[in-house]
Design a protein around this motif. Structure first.
Motif, PDB file in Angstrom:
ATOM      1  N   ARG A  19       0.848  -1.193   0.000  1.00  0.00           N
ATOM      2  CA  ARG A  19       0.000   0.000   0.000  1.00  0.00           C
ATOM      3  C   ARG A  19       0.889   1.251   0.000  1.00  0.00           C
ATOM      4  NH1 ARG A  19      -4.977  -1.138  -1.434  1.00  0.00           N
ATOM      5  NH2 ARG A  19      -5.750   0.664  -0.324  1.00  0.00           N
ATOM      6  N   VAL A  20       0.361   2.355  -0.538  1.00  0.00           N
ATOM      7  CA  VAL A  20       1.099   3.614  -0.636  1.00  0.00           C
ATOM      8  C   VAL A  20       0.467   4.624   0.320  1.00  0.00           C
ATOM      9  CG1 VAL A  20       1.810   5.488  -2.170  1.00  0.00           C
ATOM     10  CG2 VAL A  20       1.656   3.154  -3.039  1.00  0.00           C
ATOM     11  N   TYR A  21       1.317   5.325   1.062  1.00  0.00           N
ATOM     12  CA  TYR A  21       0.851   6.283   2.058  1.00  0.00           C
ATOM     13  C   TYR A  21       1.378   7.674   1.748  1.00  0.00           C
ATOM     14  CZ  TYR A  21      -0.526   2.104   4.504  1.00  0.00           C
ATOM     15  OH  TYR A  21      -1.118   0.910   4.809  1.00  0.00           O
ATOM     16  N   ARG A  22       0.549   8.675   2.061  1.00  0.00           N
ATOM     17  CA  ARG A  22       0.893  10.075   1.843  1.00  0.00           C
ATOM     18  C   ARG A  22       1.304  10.690   3.172  1.00  0.00           C
ATOM     19  NH1 ARG A  22      -1.425  13.257  -2.298  1.00  0.00           N
ATOM     20  NH2 ARG A  22      -0.210  11.760  -3.451  1.00  0.00           N
ATOM     21  N   ALA A  23       2.223  11.636   3.119  1.00  0.00           N
ATOM     22  CA  ALA A  23       2.721  12.318   4.316  1.00  0.00           C
ATOM     23  C   ALA A  23       1.693  13.306   4.851  1.00  0.00           C
ATOM     24  CB  ALA A  23       4.009  13.059   3.989  1.00  0.00           C
ATOM     25  N   LYS A  24       1.840  13.650   6.112  1.00  0.00           N
ATOM     26  CA  LYS A  24       1.003  14.692   6.694  1.00  0.00           C
ATOM     27  C   LYS A  24       1.290  16.024   6.026  1.00  0.00           C
ATOM     28  CE  LYS A  24       0.545  12.449  11.098  1.00  0.00           C
ATOM     29  NZ  LYS A  24       1.034  12.352  12.455  1.00  0.00           N
ATOM     30  N   ILE A  81      -3.264   6.158   0.112  1.00  0.00           N
ATOM     31  CA  ILE A  81      -3.732   6.744  -1.152  1.00  0.00           C
ATOM     32  C   ILE A  81      -3.614   5.760  -2.316  1.00  0.00           C
ATOM     33  CG2 ILE A  81      -3.222   9.103  -0.460  1.00  0.00           C
ATOM     34  CD1 ILE A  81      -0.741   8.738  -2.454  1.00  0.00           C
ATOM     35  N   THR A  82      -3.406   4.500  -2.032  1.00  0.00           N
ATOM     36  CA  THR A  82      -3.156   3.497  -3.067  1.00  0.00           C
ATOM     37  C   THR A  82      -4.236   3.493  -4.142  1.00  0.00           C
ATOM     38  OG1 THR A  82      -2.100   2.150  -1.381  1.00  0.00           O
ATOM     39  CG2 THR A  82      -2.625   1.069  -3.465  1.00  0.00           C
ATOM     40  N   ASP A  83      -5.494   3.534  -3.730  1.00  0.00           N
ATOM     41  CA  ASP A  83      -6.597   3.422  -4.690  1.00  0.00           C
ATOM     42  C   ASP A  83      -6.741   4.641  -5.600  1.00  0.00           C
ATOM     43  OD1 ASP A  83      -7.158   0.931  -3.586  1.00  0.00           O
ATOM     44  OD2 ASP A  83      -8.491   1.804  -2.079  1.00  0.00           O
ATOM     45  N   SER A  84      -6.182   5.776  -5.214  1.00  0.00           N
ATOM     46  CA  SER A  84      -6.306   6.977  -6.044  1.00  0.00           C
ATOM     47  C   SER A  84      -5.131   7.167  -7.010  1.00  0.00           C
ATOM     48  CB  SER A  84      -6.422   8.217  -5.144  1.00  0.00           C
ATOM     49  OG  SER A  84      -5.237   8.412  -4.425  1.00  0.00           O
ATOM     50  N   LEU A  85      -4.113   6.302  -6.929  1.00  0.00           N
ATOM     51  CA  LEU A  85      -2.941   6.419  -7.810  1.00  0.00           C
ATOM     52  C   LEU A  85      -3.144   5.666  -9.117  1.00  0.00           C
ATOM     53  CD1 LEU A  85       0.017   5.839  -5.328  1.00  0.00           C
ATOM     54  CD2 LEU A  85      -0.661   7.973  -6.381  1.00  0.00           C
TER      55      LEU A  85
END
Length: 100
Positions: A19-24, A81-85
């Motif tokens: 899974r991919v994660y976005r920073a604060k 944010i995996t699903d939005s990439l």
């Protein structure tokens, strides 16, 4: 899992390999092939959950993938944010209107 990893409720169980994660506070990473957001994809979580290995546009070509503590990763991460990439791509970084 697209909802925010709420402050105080973030747990190792919320994190998943692949899974991919976005920073604060997302930032731009500039490379020869373009500018990208500094997102992180989890490649490996240690058996006892004490460390995470990740890939990111900020990892230079031919470098080892960084390993950080799970606690540090959870402090950095805001949301999944995996699903939005787009498939197999990093998200392009768009400059602010105020930036020249």
């Amino acid at each position: 899992m697209r909802e925010r990893l709420e402050r105080g409720k973030k747990k190792i169980e919320d994190l998943k390999v692949g899974r991919v994660y976005r920073a604060k506070r997302p930032r731009g990473v500039h490379r020869l092939d373009g500018s990208y957001v500094n997102d992180r994809e989890i490649l490996y979580i240690s058996p006892f959950g004490e460390s995470i290995q990740y890939d990111s546009p900020s990892v230079t070509f031919n470098a080892k993938y960084p390993i950080i503590s799970t606690e540090k990763f959870l402090k950095w991460a805001d949301k999944d944010i995996t699903d939005s990439l787009p498939p197999n791509e990093w998200e392009k970084y768009k400059r602010c209107k105020n930036e020249k």
